[in-house]
Design an enzyme around this catalytic site. Structure first.
Site, PDB file in Angstrom:
ATOM      1  N   SER A 157       0.914  -1.251  -0.064  1.00  7.00           N
ATOM      2  CA  SER A 157      -0.033   0.006   0.074  1.00  7.00           C
ATOM      3  C   SER A 157       0.934   1.300  -0.001  1.00  7.00           C
ATOM      4  CB  SER A 157      -0.856   0.052   1.001  1.00  7.00           C
ATOM      5  OG  SER A 157      -0.180  -0.017   2.493  1.00  7.00           O
TER       6      SER A 157
ATOM      7  N   TYR B 206      -3.042   0.983  -3.246  1.00  7.43           N
ATOM      8  CA  TYR B 206      -4.222   1.577  -2.342  1.00  7.43           C
ATOM      9  C   TYR B 206      -3.587   2.472  -1.371  1.00  7.43           C
ATOM     10  CZ  TYR B 206      -3.500  -2.595   0.582  1.00  7.43           C
ATOM     11  OH  TYR B 206      -2.969  -3.355   1.399  1.00  7.43           O
TER      12      TYR B 206
END
Length: 126
Positions: free
Chosen positions: A25, A58
Site C-alpha cells: 500500500s 491503495y
C-alpha cells in the site's frame, strides 16, 4: 457515457519511508487524505517524478501531521526515500457531471505539509 477524470492529486510529495516487508500500500498523512478526499483503501496512482516509475496501489492512513508518505510491499521496489512523487486518484462520472466537476489539487512542501490547494491547472504555454 462515463468519463474517467482526475478526482484529486497530491503534487510533489516526498517519499519518507519504503517498507518492503509491510503489507502492500501507500501510507499517507491523514491530513493529506482529508484535504484530497482520498479514502482509506481507495486505488491511487503513483507517478515518481525522480525516476519515472508509474504504478498503482491503495491508500492507508498514516498519523495526521506526521508528513509520512510510505510506500509498502512490492510498491517499495519502485521508489527510494527522498523521491518526489505525485499521488493521484480518478473518478468515473457522466459527461454532465464532468461539465461542472473541479478536482482537488493539493500541493505540499518538502515536509509533506500542505502549502496550497487549487482546482485548476494553468494552461501550458509553448
Amino acid at each position: 457515457m462515463h468519463l474517467s477524470l482526475l478526482k484529486t492529486k497530491i503534487h510533489r510529495a516526498t517519499v519518507t519511508h519504503s517498507e518492503l516487508n509491510y503489507e502492500g500500500s501507500i501510507a499517507i498523512d491523514d491530513n493529506l487524505l482529508a484535504a484530497t478526499g482520498i479514502r482509506e483503501f481507495e486505488q491511487v496512482h503513483i507517478w515518481d517524478v525522480t525516476n519515472g516509475a508509474r504504478f498503482s496501489t491503495y491508500a492507508i492512513r498514516a498519523e495526521a501531521g506526521s508528513g509520512v508518505v510510505s510506500l509498502n510491499g512490492g510498491a517499495a521496489r519502485h521508489v527510494q526515500v527522498g523521491d518526489i512523487i505525485i499521488i493521484a486518484a480518478f473518478a468515473s462520472m457522466t459527461e454532465q457531471e464532468a461539465d461542472s466537476f473541479k478536482p482537488k489539487l493539493v500541493y505540499v512542501d518538502g515536509n509533506n505539509q500542505i502549502s496550497h490547494t487549487n482546482d485548476t491547472i494553468p494552461t501550458q504555454a509553448a
